[in-house]
Scaffold this motif. Sequence first.
Motif, PDB file in Angstrom:
ATOM      1  N   GLU A  68       0.838  -1.207   0.000  1.00 36.55           N
ATOM      2  CA  GLU A  68       0.000   0.000   0.000  1.00 36.55           C
ATOM      3  C   GLU A  68       0.867   1.249   0.000  1.00 36.55           C
ATOM      4  OE1 GLU A  68      -3.689   2.107   2.467  1.00 36.55           O
ATOM      5  OE2 GLU A  68      -2.740   0.292   3.243  1.00 36.55           O
ATOM      6  N   LYS A 224      -4.393   1.530  -3.227  1.00 42.41           N
ATOM      7  CA  LYS A 224      -5.614   1.164  -2.521  1.00 42.41           C
ATOM      8  C   LYS A 224      -6.522   2.334  -2.158  1.00 42.41           C
ATOM      9  CE  LYS A 224      -3.852  -3.155  -0.614  1.00 42.41           C
ATOM     10  NZ  LYS A 224      -3.493  -3.913   0.596  1.00 42.41           N
ATOM     11  N   SER A 225      -5.973   3.494  -1.910  1.00 44.74           N
ATOM     12  CA  SER A 225      -6.812   4.621  -1.510  1.00 44.74           C
ATOM     13  C   SER A 225      -7.681   5.062  -2.684  1.00 44.74           C
ATOM     14  CB  SER A 225      -5.957   5.795  -1.040  1.00 44.74           C
ATOM     15  OG  SER A 225      -5.241   6.362  -2.127  1.00 44.74           O
ATOM     16  N   ASP A 226      -8.763   5.759  -2.394  1.00 43.77           N
ATOM     17  CA  ASP A 226      -9.657   6.242  -3.457  1.00 43.77           C
ATOM     18  C   ASP A 226      -8.902   7.126  -4.438  1.00 43.77           C
ATOM     19  OD1 ASP A 226     -11.757   4.900  -2.306  1.00 43.77           O
ATOM     20  OD2 ASP A 226     -12.532   6.637  -1.226  1.00 43.77           O
ATOM     21  N   GLU A 227      -8.012   7.962  -3.917  1.00 45.22           N
ATOM     22  CA  GLU A 227      -7.240   8.872  -4.767  1.00 45.22           C
ATOM     23  C   GLU A 227      -6.366   8.102  -5.741  1.00 45.22           C
ATOM     24  OE1 GLU A 227      -4.182  12.652  -4.233  1.00 45.22           O
ATOM     25  OE2 GLU A 227      -4.012  10.936  -2.867  1.00 45.22           O
ATOM     26  N   ARG A 229      -6.579   4.706  -6.548  1.00 46.60           N
ATOM     27  CA  ARG A 229      -7.347   3.790  -7.412  1.00 46.60           C
ATOM     28  C   ARG A 229      -7.872   4.516  -8.644  1.00 46.60           C
ATOM     29  NH1 ARG A 229      -9.864   1.451  -2.812  1.00 46.60           N
ATOM     30  NH2 ARG A 229     -11.745   2.651  -3.275  1.00 46.60           N
ATOM     31  N   ALA A 230      -8.176   5.799  -8.484  1.00 46.39           N
ATOM     32  CA  ALA A 230      -8.687   6.591  -9.607  1.00 46.39           C
ATOM     33  C   ALA A 230      -7.612   6.871 -10.647  1.00 46.39           C
ATOM     34  CB  ALA A 230      -9.272   7.910  -9.093  1.00 46.39           C
ATOM     35  N   ASN A 248      -4.975  11.357 -12.090  1.00 45.61           N
ATOM     36  CA  ASN A 248      -6.314  10.801 -12.194  1.00 45.61           C
ATOM     37  C   ASN A 248      -6.642  10.493 -13.654  1.00 45.61           C
ATOM     38  OD1 ASN A 248      -9.391  11.049 -12.552  1.00 45.61           O
ATOM     39  ND2 ASN A 248      -9.186  10.971 -10.328  1.00 45.61           N
TER      40      ASN A 248
END
Length: 397
Positions: A68, A224-227, A229-230, A248
Amino acid sequence: MRSLLTLKRDNLRITLVDANDYFEGTTMILRGLVDEKFHEKIIFSYESILETWNIKEKVVFVQGRATEIDNSTSILHLDNGTQLKYDCLIVATGASYAVPVRDSRQTTKEGRVNQVKEFISKITEASHIVIGGGGVVGVELAGEIAEVFASGKKITLINRANRLLNRYPEGVGKYAAQQLTKMGVDVVLNTTIDEYFAQSDAPSRESVLFFETVGPRMVPDYMKSDELRACVTKQGQIKINDYLQVCNVETQQPVDKIFCLGDACFTGHIEEEKSVVTIYQCISCLLYTVVASLKSAGINASMPTVFNALICISIGSKDAIMLVNDCFAMAGSRASTVKEDIIKSSIEGMTKPMEVILANDRRGRTMSSALGWTSYLFWFFSFSSYARRKRLNAGQK
């Protein structure tokens, strides 16, 4: 890593992280899978590299698999519980390939060397070898096996497309099929692996040594974080902008302090053939962006909008196909000379002291003199590719 060491920063400290305790030349591994002595030349423990390059004071090697990236705290988490704080993170995790080209389970040099020895033994004992996939890996593996084990074995190369190497110009696939056939390889086209083994006169999978050459896969499960993964595409690559910053996929918004290079990244609109040559072309940009990030300054260097791509596909050690950009440049012994010189230079780069390597880099001799004449081909085919694209855009053939 070598390029980062050229920066004149006394306080620069580099931590190199890898799941394995060794470096293996992936671009040379197919020959290593049939030649044990050659494989010994392309596999090095990281500790021996740091010792040879005399850079232990500036570089620390940590073995572990990234699990991670926590960019909110600037910490990289590893599977062994280690947590590494970073000011700047460069992701160069590459791609995964089918065993035995690469095997994520072999994390030690000793284990990998033994695995390759076992594979060579299997080839030696096999009477019939079937290779599924007519891309670069399949073609090169078939050529290497056919050259070393020229007699006493049946070698079959299966491809579901109507020609080999169908990513490249038609003449490339035709030449590869012609040369492999001369070497005794049975080239089967327009046939899937299942269709081949389902034929009434075909052997069973269990009775042959079967090797499936699937394309590279990227699995950045540490994002893994939303930031983060985008920033991962549907194909599993990490989106970067023109400055090699992770960004992004939809908004192109860059992520602070994280950069990506090599097979793991997706450049988007830039025409890029993944190869050592294109990585070298990105490194100068990476140096500028890393320095700017460390200084919290603006970034004013970007990747080239068009890459000069040199692709050499071996058909054994004495024959090869060379492409410059998207054009079929040459084939035969001269192309093989270029490939062999690249291999030689790559091995020498791992076995010489750092001061010698950097001196050669500055003189432009990292790729030794036999590659000098290819600069003309780069120029010529860059122009011809541009002209051809202009004709196509104008509706001309």
